[in-house]
Design a protein around this motif. Sequence first.
Motif, PDB file in Angstrom:
ATOM      1  N   TYR A   1      17.655  27.903 -19.863  1.00  0.00           N
ATOM      2  CA  TYR A   1      16.382  28.468 -20.785  1.00  0.00           C
ATOM      3  C   TYR A   1      16.396  26.999 -21.851  1.00  0.00           C
ATOM      4  CZ  TYR A   1      14.786  29.434 -25.411  1.00  0.00           C
ATOM      5  OH  TYR A   1      13.651  29.115 -26.235  1.00  0.00           O
ATOM      6  N   PHE A   2      17.468  25.981 -22.244  1.00  0.00           N
ATOM      7  CA  PHE A   2      17.140  24.896 -23.179  1.00  0.00           C
ATOM      8  C   PHE A   2      16.819  24.455 -21.805  1.00  0.00           C
ATOM      9  CE2 PHE A   2      20.088  26.721 -26.142  1.00  0.00           C
ATOM     10  CZ  PHE A   2      18.996  26.499 -27.328  1.00  0.00           C
TER      11      PHE A   2
ATOM     12  N   ASN B   1      25.562  37.845 -24.041  1.00  0.00           N
ATOM     13  CA  ASN B   1      24.894  36.491 -23.867  1.00  0.00           C
ATOM     14  C   ASN B   1      25.464  35.148 -22.656  1.00  0.00           C
ATOM     15  OD1 ASN B   1      24.101  36.991 -27.003  1.00  0.00           O
ATOM     16  ND2 ASN B   1      22.177  36.890 -24.864  1.00  0.00           N
TER      17      ASN B   1
ATOM     18  N   ASP C   1      12.735  22.811 -33.705  1.00  0.00           N
ATOM     19  CA  ASP C   1      13.754  23.556 -33.423  1.00  0.00           C
ATOM     20  C   ASP C   1      13.348  24.790 -33.290  1.00  0.00           C
ATOM     21  OD1 ASP C   1      15.922  25.002 -32.905  1.00  0.00           O
ATOM     22  OD2 ASP C   1      17.763  24.535 -34.361  1.00  0.00           O
ATOM     23  N   PRO C   2      13.528  25.948 -31.728  1.00  0.00           N
ATOM     24  CA  PRO C   2      13.201  26.980 -32.025  1.00  0.00           C
ATOM     25  C   PRO C   2      13.908  27.964 -32.907  1.00  0.00           C
ATOM     26  CG  PRO C   2      13.584  25.822 -29.864  1.00  0.00           C
ATOM     27  CD  PRO C   2      13.849  24.950 -30.460  1.00  0.00           C
ATOM     28  N   GLY C   3      13.687  28.563 -33.328  1.00  0.00           N
ATOM     29  CA  GLY C   3      15.513  29.212 -34.231  1.00  0.00           C
ATOM     30  C   GLY C   3      15.229  28.910 -35.507  1.00  0.00           C
TER      31      GLY C   3
ATOM     32  N   PHE D   1      13.429  24.729 -20.927  1.00  0.00           N
ATOM     33  CA  PHE D   1      12.271  24.320 -22.548  1.00  0.00           C
ATOM     34  C   PHE D   1      12.081  22.526 -22.260  1.00  0.00           C
ATOM     35  CE2 PHE D   1      12.513  22.895 -26.585  1.00  0.00           C
ATOM     36  CZ  PHE D   1      11.403  23.564 -27.762  1.00  0.00           C
TER      37      PHE D   1
ATOM     38  N   ASP E   1      23.001  31.531 -18.474  1.00  0.00           N
ATOM     39  CA  ASP E   1      21.614  32.085 -19.054  1.00  0.00           C
ATOM     40  C   ASP E   1      20.743  30.228 -19.727  1.00  0.00           C
ATOM     41  OD1 ASP E   1      18.674  33.360 -18.828  1.00  0.00           O
ATOM     42  OD2 ASP E   1      19.703  33.686 -20.637  1.00  0.00           O
ATOM     43  N   LEU E   2      21.701  30.650 -20.662  1.00  0.00           N
ATOM     44  CA  LEU E   2      21.684  30.119 -22.017  1.00  0.00           C
ATOM     45  C   LEU E   2      21.247  28.661 -21.863  1.00  0.00           C
ATOM     46  CD1 LEU E   2      21.151  30.011 -25.642  1.00  0.00           C
ATOM     47  CD2 LEU E   2      23.317  29.258 -25.888  1.00  0.00           C
TER      48      LEU E   2
ATOM     49  N   GLY F   1      19.795  35.538 -33.981  1.00  0.00           N
ATOM     50  CA  GLY F   1      20.508  35.790 -33.148  1.00  0.00           C
ATOM     51  C   GLY F   1      20.938  37.478 -33.573  1.00  0.00           C
ATOM     52  N   LYS F   2      22.727  37.588 -33.064  1.00  0.00           N
ATOM     53  CA  LYS F   2      23.218  38.562 -32.598  1.00  0.00           C
ATOM     54  C   LYS F   2      24.210  38.583 -34.116  1.00  0.00           C
ATOM     55  CE  LYS F   2      21.677  40.082 -28.482  1.00  0.00           C
ATOM     56  NZ  LYS F   2      22.582  39.923 -27.011  1.00  0.00           N
TER      57      LYS F   2
ATOM     58  N   ILE G   1      22.730  29.925 -34.096  1.00  0.00           N
ATOM     59  CA  ILE G   1      21.866  30.835 -33.156  1.00  0.00           C
ATOM     60  C   ILE G   1      23.614  31.898 -32.530  1.00  0.00           C
ATOM     61  CG2 ILE G   1      20.869  31.712 -31.400  1.00  0.00           C
ATOM     62  CD1 ILE G   1      19.036  28.737 -32.125  1.00  0.00           C
ATOM     63  N   VAL G   2      23.855  33.063 -33.129  1.00  0.00           N
ATOM     64  CA  VAL G   2      24.701  33.099 -32.785  1.00  0.00           C
ATOM     65  C   VAL G   2      24.407  34.519 -31.517  1.00  0.00           C
ATOM     66  CG1 VAL G   2      26.685  35.270 -34.060  1.00  0.00           C
ATOM     67  CG2 VAL G   2      25.079  34.189 -35.036  1.00  0.00           C
ATOM     68  N   MET G   3      25.653  34.342 -30.355  1.00  0.00           N
ATOM     69  CA  MET G   3      25.453  34.741 -29.396  1.00  0.00           C
ATOM     70  C   MET G   3      27.006  35.778 -29.421  1.00  0.00           C
ATOM     71  SD  MET G   3      23.546  31.992 -27.064  1.00  0.00           S
ATOM     72  CE  MET G   3      24.878  30.942 -28.237  1.00  0.00           C
TER      73      MET G   3
ATOM     74  N   LYS H   1      19.411  39.085 -13.199  1.00  0.00           N
ATOM     75  CA  LYS H   1      19.158  40.316 -11.920  1.00  0.00           C
ATOM     76  C   LYS H   1      20.021  40.070 -11.060  1.00  0.00           C
ATOM     77  CE  LYS H   1      16.041  41.867 -15.257  1.00  0.00           C
ATOM     78  NZ  LYS H   1      14.306  42.318 -16.112  1.00  0.00           N
TER      79      LYS H   1
END
Lengths: 170, 617
Positions: free
Chosen positions: B465-466, B457, B219-221, B469, B461-462, B378-379, B451-453, B557
């Motif tokens: 991202y997963f 965020n 688990d990344p994080g 991954f 996009d999240l 995270g945040k 992981i707090v966002m 973007k």
Amino acid sequence: MERITAIKGELQVKIEPIDTVYLDKVLEQNMQDPENLIMILQDVSAKYNYLPREVLNYVVERLNVSMSLIYSAATFYKAFSLKPRGKYIINVCLGTACHVRGAEKIKESLEERLNIHEGETTENLKFTLETVRCLGCCALGPVITVNETSYGGLDRGKALKIIEKYEDEA
Amino acid sequence: MSKLQSQKNYEVLREQFKKERDPERLVVSLCAGSGCGASGTKEVMKALEKEVLKNGLKGKVEIKATGCHGFCEQGPIVVIYPEGIFYPKVKPEDIPEIVAKTIVNGEVIENKLYKDPLSKKRISKGKDIPFYRQQLRIVFGNNGLIDPNNIDDYISMDGYSALVKALFTMSPEEVISAIKESGLRGRGGGGFPTGIKWETCRKAHGDIRYVMCNADEGDPGAYMDRSLLEGNSHSVLEGMIIGAYAIGSNQGFVYVRNEYPLAVKNLGIGIKQAEEYGLLGKNILGSGFDFTVKISRGGGAFVCGESTALMRSLEGKVGRPRAKYVHTVDKGYRESPSALNNVETWANVPIIINNGPEWYASLGTEKSKGTKVFSLVGKVRNTGLVEVPMGTSLRTIIYDIGGGIPKKKKFKAVQTGGPSGGCIPEDFLDLPVDYERLAEVGSIMGSGGMIVMDQDNCMVDLARYFVDFLKNESCGQCTPCREGITQMSEILTDICEGNGKEGDIELLEELATMIKRFSLCGLGKTAPNSVLTTILYFREEYEAHIRDKKCPAGVCKALFHYEVDEELCNGCHLCALKCPQEAVTGEKKEPHHIDQDKCIKCSICYEACKFDAILIK
Ligand SMILES: Cc1cc2nc3c(=O)[nH]c(=O)nc-3n(C[C@H](O)[C@H](O)[C@H](O)COP(=O)(O)O)c2cc1C
Ligand code: FES
């Protein structure tokens, strides 16, 4: 036994000779057991920064396994590269904790600075830029490592400064 | 060092170590985990050693490089015992003063103490800091107290006494019953009851049995497994020996990620020291029980955390999972019965044996017992490793312990369970965290990543991202996972790049159902969770991307640009100085302007502005 390898077309690089003393020691430590193949490859990688073809030939011979078995492991696991890598391997963590704190931007700025993409090596063989899924320093994200040294709490500017430090040294 | 031959030998040695370690002696403990390593522990250590020598304190004060203290955001951390005075973010320059004042004179240096960001008060003792005050650190507690490379330290804190108790006063069946009664469940993902796994493995057909520790920490994080192995590998080893005794196994493996060099090193030292004392190896403590442990370093593939893939990887092969109609407890490594548990699961075992299953079962909720270590990242203001009883609410973890969201931003979601988990929105902040409750809201406990966002965020996009991954980490052997995740990734990338179409959300949902049902292993079966939870809770964000071609969070973007709010901008010029593209222009004290052609949307101006004058449009 000196070896010349060509990468990126015309570039010629000299690589250290195949060190049979080291390799024999590694094989012995791993009991010459094909079950320990992944760890053997890791030790090869630790020495050469990648898996040179000739070294793999030697491992094939000594372990009495097929090259295809080694090739399948070497291409499956992320830790291995079949291409020469730079003196400094930069790993940008793209793990979730780093991602939500802007790791992508760090990666982009390093790509721009070194003029290479992820997975590539600079022409002078100084830097290889890679990404990793987590370095386990998640509380300090974004994090990068240069070889074994970790740097945390980065932003664009700080990341570029770190690279400058390595660029400057002879 | 001679091998301990009996229970008595062990007890004598333990008492000797206890005596040698006067609780009133002066100890400086410095966090030398990987987290603090990245913040410069080595230099602090050097300065400390030098200064102690200079002041003639050698022999009078013990310097201890310990494992992770958990409060990584404040690293490097120095704690001075017996009082427990806590200095955060210590730099080498701070050391002379700390040595001269606190160590020599016992004086507390007020302005070097931790300052609580909410009350603005300075706090001198670690245990009074809000981050620690609300935790219950039964698994992690010893991490900051012992030198991971000195087994004597661990033994002096009753380390290996659970092993002695199990070997000499309990039958293997009694150990299994105790683990069953305690209600311990796997900390690595599925939350499977550990006692039942052991029992099945013990009863399975076969002459040779294996026990394994999963330290692949995919688990990344999440990094609690790393910190435990680095800081207190003996607690994991002790758990494994007890488990092996219960299961009837003589050979164990620890499968560690190669990205964790310090964990590999410290674990290796731990094994060697345990062998030297006769706590591992042949005839452990004269009990007649043999057990050895081997370290296997992984090659960096997420899927190798899955049990069947891990065992193939141990065999030196490519780590592709297989279907699990035959379980690994029946046929695992080398086709023999194998019991695989996570690092944290193993570390819970000695605690249960020492304190009794009833005590353990009194912690937590109805079906989730004990504590869980979360990596709060995270945040969030106080990032680090947090250990709380099961059932503690998300709000307590994120706000009371974590100190809330920094920079006056707004909480948006918390992601639990890693790539297989889901995103939980604000409405569920009072959710008590246990296996069942997390599953009810579409997420999982996983290995404890949290992981707090915040508002900046983007949930689409999240999800992308997963999915990306997992697309990269899919082993590729089954079609639903390989092709399904690739299709999801393409659709999500389109949405993030402004090419989303009506119907994309429905298509994602359809794909998700298919992938969940038909994938071979847990990777595919759980892959759609992040997409499904973000659609469920943040559908309007998907719609904004697809219909309005806008990314409200300002991440994708192609779907936003920055503008200066002329009313709010007071012309402080900071953004213009920081812009790497020279895209921001304007006279001092006049509203500034962003040249859209030059802007690369790097967000530097947005983050630099103290007046919220840079707007996402
Ligand atoms: C794709 C995938 C990755 C996994 N990665 C890990 C991991 O990194 N660490 C871990 O302990 N369990 C991981 N698991 C769960 C393991 O398969 C297994 O359930 C666990 O190690 C059993 O130990 P426990 O019962 O103590 O949790 C993973 C599962 C899947 C499907
Ligand atoms: S997510 Fe980057 S170090 Fe863990």
